[in-house]
Design an enzyme around this catalytic site. Structure first.
Site, PDB file in Angstrom:
ATOM      1  N   ASN A   1      -7.183  13.832  10.775  1.00 31.45           N
ATOM      2  CA  ASN A   1      -7.757  14.951  10.005  1.00 31.45           C
ATOM      3  C   ASN A   1      -9.280  14.979  10.015  1.00 31.45           C
ATOM      4  OD1 ASN A   1      -7.614  12.641   8.321  1.00 31.45           O
ATOM      5  ND2 ASN A   1      -7.859  13.928   6.521  1.00 31.45           N
TER       6      ASN A   1
ATOM      7  N   GLU B   1      -5.182   3.051   3.354  1.00 29.04           N
ATOM      8  CA  GLU B   1      -5.603   4.312   2.722  1.00 29.04           C
ATOM      9  C   GLU B   1      -4.566   5.352   3.091  1.00 29.04           C
ATOM     10  OE1 GLU B   1      -8.069   4.522   0.704  1.00 29.04           O
ATOM     11  OE2 GLU B   1      -8.854   2.522   1.100  1.00 29.04           O
TER      12      GLU B   1
ATOM     13  N   GLU C   1     -12.116   1.010   0.303  1.00 33.70           N
ATOM     14  CA  GLU C   1     -13.150   0.996   1.336  1.00 33.70           C
ATOM     15  C   GLU C   1     -14.482   1.332   0.677  1.00 33.70           C
ATOM     16  OE1 GLU C   1     -11.210   3.935   4.045  1.00 33.70           O
ATOM     17  OE2 GLU C   1     -11.111   2.238   5.426  1.00 33.70           O
TER      18      GLU C   1
ATOM     19  N   CYS D   1      -7.371  14.362   2.807  1.00 32.87           N
ATOM     20  CA  CYS D   1      -6.528  13.614   1.875  1.00 32.87           C
ATOM     21  C   CYS D   1      -6.963  13.843   0.427  1.00 32.87           C
ATOM     22  CB  CYS D   1      -6.579  12.136   2.221  1.00 32.87           C
ATOM     23  SG  CYS D   1      -8.259  11.519   2.308  1.00 32.87           S
TER      24      CYS D   1
END
Ligand code: NAD
Length: 481
Positions: free
Chosen positions: A150, A248, A461, A282
């Site tokens: 994405n 993630e 992260e 996301c």
């Protein structure tokens, strides 16, 4: 037709079996380049190259690592237009979005971690009169980075940069759906003088390349961004091997709008947070909850504005939404719109594939879609759709909206709109989400912990969290004489 190559041991190489996969331009709906259909053999070569480079890179002073990374950042900046064009063709996203967001962020990822490593430090704990503890933070060795389609270069570099900065050598796999900018990055790494084997990029399918990376004994840590199901599979393989894991994963993010919000600001941002990158971020807010006193007004204004959004040629200056990433993904998103109707939803805007004229006639475009009338716990409101589709629902109390917001298995991001400071803090505290934006969306400080709770992921992260993930702490306890 252009052939993408793997980047192994500092060289651009063909896959060892000589096989290639088709790479599509989603706005045209046809093949425009070929991508290596690599296998575990190529992963093996990449691991060997990484292992060979490992000791020297770990012992390279942080300042030297930082200088090379800054050079890579400069080269990405130099090639911004070319990379943005490549990203837009590969992914279907509007060119202006790739220019404004994706590629600048790839520059920032390299420059941020090039400097972060110079400020990274570890701790010392003195036991007065007894002993001194100090903690070393050493590179792990060879690590794996696997990224989705994405935000291709944006998320690929978000993993690679901290891994390399911390002194690791990397085997990385971009999504097979959007491999082009990772390939262009490998050319820039060669130009920047990144030592051979420090970064190795193996292109190909998840179940072949990604899986071989996950299973490989010499890859000691995996940083993965992608779907929750894939994350589950990676954890199943990697956890018994005691690899470090950063996952993630997916999201189903709530956008909570209280009646006392700054209405105009909220409306403008909500259009963006719903449909940016065709809803394929996301962090997009796909479930919009609106406090009842402003529900009708919001519905009318939102529908009107969304109907004005332009779906079209990714190169167009006025284009708001480009193509979704693949035919399979388009069909998945359309199947969810059908499901929403079966579940009793009413389509207020969009709802269909958009057929364009001319060279884009076979492109994979979807109208931005708004659905109302669904219960908070139906499948449409529980499962990740990851496309230009949002649902809207009224609520009456904080308690009620928190029940709706927290009802999914996900917990990645949430947005809250209110001018009441106490309410903002209260709801932010109670919403089950790794990231909460109040009166804004996608405002990013790269130092902050980034990631989700529940089935949206494991670990964080960003900033020193990423440097800590990519290093192994070693505590040394020295007894006072
Ligand atoms: P995906 O899980 O299908 O693929 C992600 C990557 O994993 C790809 O490189 C793929 O080739 C690889 N892969 C697939 N199967 C594998 C396997 N068995 N072993 C190892 N690797 C494998 O996800 P996608 O469709 O590319 O991306 C969309 C998903 O990513 C959405 O669910 C979205 O929410 C999520 N995402 C999450 C974040 C976040 O920060 N939490 C950011 C972006 C995207």
């Amino acid at each position: 037709m252009q052939k993408i190559k793997n980047y192994i041991g500092g060289k651009l190489v063909e896959p060892s079996n000589g096989q290639y996969l088709d790479n599509y331009n989603p706005a045209i709906g046809s093949v425009y380049s070929l991508i290596p259909d690599s296998t575990s053999k190529d992963v093996e070569l990449a691991v060997k190259a990484a292992e060979k480079a490992s000791e020297a890179w770990a012992n390279t002073p942080a300042k030297e690592r930082s200088d090379i990374m800054s050079k890579i950042a400069d080269l990405i900046q130099r090639d911004l237009d070319k990379l943005a064009q490549a990203e837009s063709i590969d992914n279907g996203k509007p060119l202006k979005l790739a220019k404004r967001v994706d590629i600048p962020r790839a520059v920032d990822n390299f420059s941020f971690f090039a400097t972060a490593i110079l400020h990274f430090s570890s701790e010392a704990h003195s036991m007065e009169g007894i002993a001194l503890n100090y903690t070393l933070r050493e590179p792990i060795g060879v690590v794996g980075c696997i990224s989705p389609w994405n935000l291709p270069l944006y998320l690929f570099t978000w993993k690679i940069a901290p891994a390399i900065a911390a002194g690791n050598c990397v085997v990385a796999k971009p999504s097979e759906v959007t491999p082009m900018t990772a390939y262009l990055l490998s050319e820039l790494c060669i130009e920047a003088g990144l030592p051979e084997g420090v970064l190795n990029i193996v292109h190909g399918l998840g179940p072949k390349v990604g899986s071989a990376m996950t299973k490989h004994k010499k890859i000691k840590a995996i940083s993965f961004t992608g779907g929750t199901k894939t994350g589950e599979e990676i954890a199943r393989v990697a956890a018994p091997m005691f690899k470090k894991l950063s996952l993630e994963l997916g999201g189903k993010n709530p956008n909570i709008i209280f009646a006392d919000c700054d209405y105009d600001k909220m409306l403008k941002t909500t259009i963006h947070s719903s449909f940016a990158n065709q809803g394929q971020i996301c962090l997009c807010g796909s479930r919009i909850f609106i406090e009842r006193p402003i529900y009708d007004k919001f519905k009318e204004d939102f529908v009107k504005k969304v109907k004005q959004l332009i779906v079209g040629d990714p190169d167009g200056d006025k284009t708001n939404l480009g193509a979704v990433v693949s035919e399979a993904h388009m069909n998945k998103v359309l199947s969810y719109i059908k499901l929403a109707e079966e579940e009793g939803g009413t389509i207020l805007a969009g709802g269909k594939r958009k057929i364009l004229d001319g060279k884009h006639k076979d492109g994979w475009f979807i109208e931005p879609t708004i659905i109302e009338g669904l219960s908070y716990d139906c499948r449409t409101n529980q499962e990740e759709i990851f496309g230009p589709v949002v649902t809207i629902m009224p609520f009456d109390t904080e308690e009620e909206v928190l029940k709706y917001a927290n009802s999914t298995e996900y917990g990645l991001a949430a947005t809250i709109w209110t001018e009441d400071l106490s309410k903002a803090h209260r709801v932010a505290d109670l919403v089950e989400s790794g990231i909460v934006w109040v009166n804004c969306w996608l405002v990013r400080d790269l130092r902050t912990p980034f990631g989700g709770m529940k089935n949206s992921g494991v670990g964080r992260e960003g900033g020193f969290e990423a440097l800590r993930f990519f290093t192994e702490p070693k505590n040394i306890c020295v007894k006072w004489a």
